[in-house]
Design a protein around this motif. Structure first.
Motif, mmCIF file in Angstrom:
data_model
loop_
_atom_site.group_PDB
_atom_site.id
_atom_site.type_symbol
_atom_site.label_atom_id
_atom_site.label_comp_id
_atom_site.label_asym_id
_atom_site.label_seq_id
_atom_site.Cartn_x
_atom_site.Cartn_y
_atom_site.Cartn_z
ATOM 1 N N MET A 1 39.225 18.294 53.130
ATOM 2 C CA MET A 1 38.276 19.364 53.467
ATOM 3 C C MET A 1 38.665 19.960 54.825
ATOM 4 N N PRO A 2 38.741 21.292 54.923
ATOM 5 C CA PRO A 2 39.182 21.914 56.174
ATOM 6 C C PRO A 2 38.175 21.700 57.304
ATOM 7 N N ASP A 3 38.738 21.639 58.548
ATOM 8 C CA ASP A 3 37.870 21.572 59.717
ATOM 9 C C ASP A 3 37.209 22.919 59.934
ATOM 10 N N VAL A 4 35.969 22.879 60.380
ATOM 11 C CA VAL A 4 35.217 24.110 60.621
ATOM 12 C C VAL A 4 35.107 24.331 62.114
ATOM 13 N N LEU A 5 35.395 25.550 62.568
ATOM 14 C CA LEU A 5 35.222 25.919 63.972
ATOM 15 C C LEU A 5 34.795 27.377 64.006
ATOM 16 N N GLU A 6 33.509 27.588 64.016
ATOM 17 C CA GLU A 6 32.966 28.944 64.041
ATOM 18 C C GLU A 6 32.846 29.393 65.490
ATOM 19 N N ILE A 7 33.675 30.329 65.872
ATOM 20 C CA ILE A 7 33.632 30.818 67.254
ATOM 21 C C ILE A 7 32.669 31.988 67.350
ATOM 22 N N GLY A 8 32.242 32.259 68.579
ATOM 23 C CA GLY A 8 31.339 33.388 68.805
ATOM 24 C C GLY A 8 29.889 32.997 68.828
ATOM 25 N N GLY A 9 29.594 31.741 69.190
ATOM 26 C CA GLY A 9 28.212 31.299 69.274
ATOM 27 C C GLY A 9 27.487 31.915 70.458
ATOM 28 N N PRO A 10 26.175 31.639 70.607
ATOM 29 C CA PRO A 10 25.366 32.278 71.652
ATOM 30 C C PRO A 10 25.833 31.948 73.072
ATOM 31 N N ASP A 11 26.507 30.825 73.260
ATOM 32 C CA ASP A 11 26.967 30.453 74.597
ATOM 33 C C ASP A 11 28.410 30.856 74.856
ATOM 34 N N ASP A 12 29.042 31.531 73.921
ATOM 35 C CA ASP A 12 30.441 31.919 74.055
ATOM 36 C C ASP A 12 30.522 33.269 74.772
ATOM 37 N N PRO A 13 31.123 33.325 75.973
ATOM 38 C CA PRO A 13 31.210 34.609 76.677
ATOM 39 C C PRO A 13 32.064 35.639 75.947
ATOM 40 N N LEU A 14 32.879 35.170 74.982
ATOM 41 C CA LEU A 14 33.709 36.086 74.208
ATOM 42 C C LEU A 14 33.068 36.476 72.880
ATOM 43 N N ALA A 15 31.794 36.166 72.715
ATOM 44 C CA ALA A 15 31.141 36.434 71.425
ATOM 45 C C ALA A 15 31.276 37.894 71.012
ATOM 46 N N ALA A 16 31.117 38.812 71.966
ATOM 47 C CA ALA A 16 31.222 40.241 71.643
ATOM 48 C C ALA A 16 32.632 40.600 71.190
ATOM 49 N N VAL A 17 33.633 39.938 71.772
ATOM 50 C CA VAL A 17 35.025 40.206 71.388
ATOM 51 C C VAL A 17 35.270 39.735 69.966
ATOM 52 N N TRP A 18 34.813 38.524 69.642
ATOM 53 C CA TRP A 18 35.036 38.002 68.293
ATOM 54 C C TRP A 18 34.310 38.856 67.248
ATOM 55 N N GLN A 19 33.097 39.293 67.563
ATOM 56 C CA GLN A 19 32.368 40.126 66.612
ATOM 57 C C GLN A 19 33.081 41.451 66.405
ATOM 58 N N ALA A 20 33.562 42.041 67.501
ATOM 59 C CA ALA A 20 34.303 43.304 67.395
ATOM 60 C C ALA A 20 35.593 43.098 66.605
ATOM 61 N N ALA A 21 36.239 41.932 66.790
ATOM 62 C CA ALA A 21 37.468 41.655 66.045
ATOM 63 C C ALA A 21 37.190 41.569 64.553
ATOM 64 N N ARG A 22 36.052 40.973 64.180
ATOM 65 C CA ARG A 22 35.699 40.903 62.752
ATOM 66 C C ARG A 22 35.485 42.306 62.192
ATOM 67 N N THR A 23 34.811 43.125 62.976
ATOM 68 C CA THR A 23 34.570 44.507 62.526
ATOM 69 C C THR A 23 35.879 45.259 62.371
ATOM 70 N N ALA A 24 36.784 45.082 63.367
ATOM 71 C CA ALA A 24 38.056 45.805 63.346
ATOM 72 C C ALA A 24 38.984 45.304 62.253
ATOM 73 N N ALA A 25 38.888 44.009 61.929
ATOM 74 C CA ALA A 25 39.836 43.411 60.985
ATOM 75 C C ALA A 25 39.555 43.796 59.543
ATOM 76 N N GLY A 26 38.303 43.926 59.178
ATOM 77 C CA GLY A 26 37.991 44.136 57.765
ATOM 78 C C GLY A 26 38.404 42.916 56.968
ATOM 79 N N ASP A 27 39.279 43.128 55.974
ATOM 80 C CA ASP A 27 39.743 42.012 55.145
ATOM 81 C C ASP A 27 41.068 41.427 55.628
ATOM 82 N N VAL A 28 41.603 41.952 56.731
ATOM 83 C CA VAL A 28 42.902 41.486 57.239
ATOM 84 C C VAL A 28 42.714 40.144 57.947
ATOM 85 N N PRO A 29 43.553 39.140 57.671
ATOM 86 C CA PRO A 29 43.429 37.845 58.361
ATOM 87 C C PRO A 29 43.718 37.960 59.856
#
Length: 418
Positions: A1-29
């Motif tokens: 079973m793969p390890d899970v590491l969900e980045i961008g939690g409420p205490d992550d100062p880069l949360a806005a960057v990760w969210q923007a990256a998801r928006t920018a990426a679309g379906d691209v890995p």
């Protein structure tokens, strides 16, 4: 079973960057790679983000800047990378790739590849980590080489035995990461380090690249420890340093701390090099600086360190007037004074600190025009009179303008201006 590491939690100062990256990426890995993932696993915050995309890095960077709202993009087309700066963050974006080194210390030949090959090209297991930000693996931690376990065990480990041969700068990076993260090399990595410093063909590294690595080591928060690793691993022999009193690195750290508090501008790389070279004969210093390809001011600064021995001895006697300290140090370059501090007695060190922080800034209250008005002849006599006043001020014999006027009158009548 793969390890899970969900980045961008409420205490992550880069949360806005990760969210923007998801928006920018679309379906691209897209993956967060290296330092930010390592910091997250260590429970530390990171202000800079590294993204790897299985696709067009410059296109992703443009979309990321748009998603962040105020991003500025710098594209490095020759390398297929881009940098996005927004909101105090720096985001490095690169396409996933594999690398091949045509010869030791050469720049790598790169070609597009997936995330597995991208992680396999990295320097150490603790940097061969990725967290999927977008794409089919989103939320998974990719750790194919056991970097998470090495972090927990306090180990720094290369991915393969020829790692230092391929990229000799990894030797210096190992020292920086070991110091910064409190890691120690595992057995295989220690063996690779030993091989790297004995087989010079492994280290066909230009002087400029060597010096740049030393500058990066000196800029580390735990710079002393990084240089201690380089000494213990004998990496300093690669640029001609053989005998080092390792305690001088701790002295350099103390001197850097004092200089910062006193407002004395000191180049950290030059300071640690002065510590490494302290007591080294001038011809050997010259060979070291040749290996580092240093020229101009940096070279002159380090060559000045060879003056330290006589200077430290001159500042050692128990009774020495401030003007005599000034006379010794005023003609000396700053690096000669710093090197004398490293080699000097406690008394000499205190005198050097006094001079750098206070003494060198002492000047007469009277100026050249004032001296001419008092009858000092034009020409070199003005300079001599100013030098006399400065000596007397340093030694506490002149404090006010009136006292300086009287001293000038005495100096004129004594005939010393001749």
């Amino acid at each position: 079973m793969p390890d899970v590491l969900e980045i961008g939690g409420p205490d992550d100062p880069l949360a806005a960057v990760w969210q923007a990256a998801r928006t920018a990426a679309g379906d691209v890995p897209v993956y967060a790679v290296g330092g930010p993932v390592r910091d997250l696993l260590r429970g530390e915050a990171s202000r800079d983000a590294d993204l790897a995309v299985e696709g067009d890095a410059t296109a992703l960077a443009a979309r990321l800047a748009e998603a962040l709202g105020s991003g500025r993009v710098t594209v490095h087309r020759a390398f297929g990378t881009a940098v996005v700066r927004a909101g105090g963050f720096r985001v490095d974006v690169a396409a996933t790739r594999r690398e091949r080194y045509p010869r030791p210390a050469a720049l790598p030949v790169v070609e597009p590849a997936g995330i597995d090959a991208d992680l396999a090209r990295r320097d150490f297991t603790v940097n061969a980590l990725a967290a999927a930000v977008a794409g089919p693996l989103r939320g998974e931690l990719l750790d194919p080489f056991g970097g998470r376990a090495d972090l927990s065990a306090g180990l720094i480990r290369v991915l393969h035995a020829g790692s230092f041969r391929d990229d000799p700068t990894r030797l210096f990076r190992a020292a920086r990461y070991a110091a910064r993260l409190g890691l120690r090399p595992d057995g295989a990595t220690r063996a690779a380090l030993g091989l790297a410093v004995t087989r010079r063909s492994y280290l066909a590294l230009s002087g400029q690249r060597l010096w740049r690595e030393l500058e990066l080591a000196a800029a580390e928060p735990r710079a002393r420890q990084a240089f201690e690793h380089l000494v213990r691993w004998r990496a300093v022999t690669l640029f001609g340093v053989s005998k080092v009193r390792i305690g001088r690195l701790a002295d350099a750290e103390r001197l850097a701390r004092w200089a910062k508090g006193a407002g004395v501008a000191v180049d950290p790389a030059e300071l640690f090099m002065l510590a490494l070279l302290a007591g080294t004969p001038a011809p050997a210093v010259a060979l070291c600086l040749d290996r580092l390809a240093l020229t101009g001011e940096p070279r002159a600064n380090l060559e000045a360190g060879t003056l330290a021995g006589p200077l430290a001895r001159r500042l050692a006697p128990p009774r020495l007037r401030p003007s005599a300290v000034d006379e010794a140090l005023r003609p000396a370059p700053l690096t000669a004074a710093l090197s004398a501090w490293l080699r000097g007695t406690l008394r000499a060190r205190r005198r050097i600190e006094w001079y750098l922080a206070e003494g060198h800034g002492v000047h007469p209250r009277l100026g050249g025009g004032d001296l001419l008005a008092l009858g000092v002849p034009r020409g070199p006599q003005v300079g001599r009179a100013l030098a006399m006043l400065r000596r007397r001020r340093l030694d506490g014999a002149a404090g006010s303008v009136a006292e300086e006027r009287e001293l000038v009158k005495e100096w004129l009548t004594s005939g010393k201006e001749a």
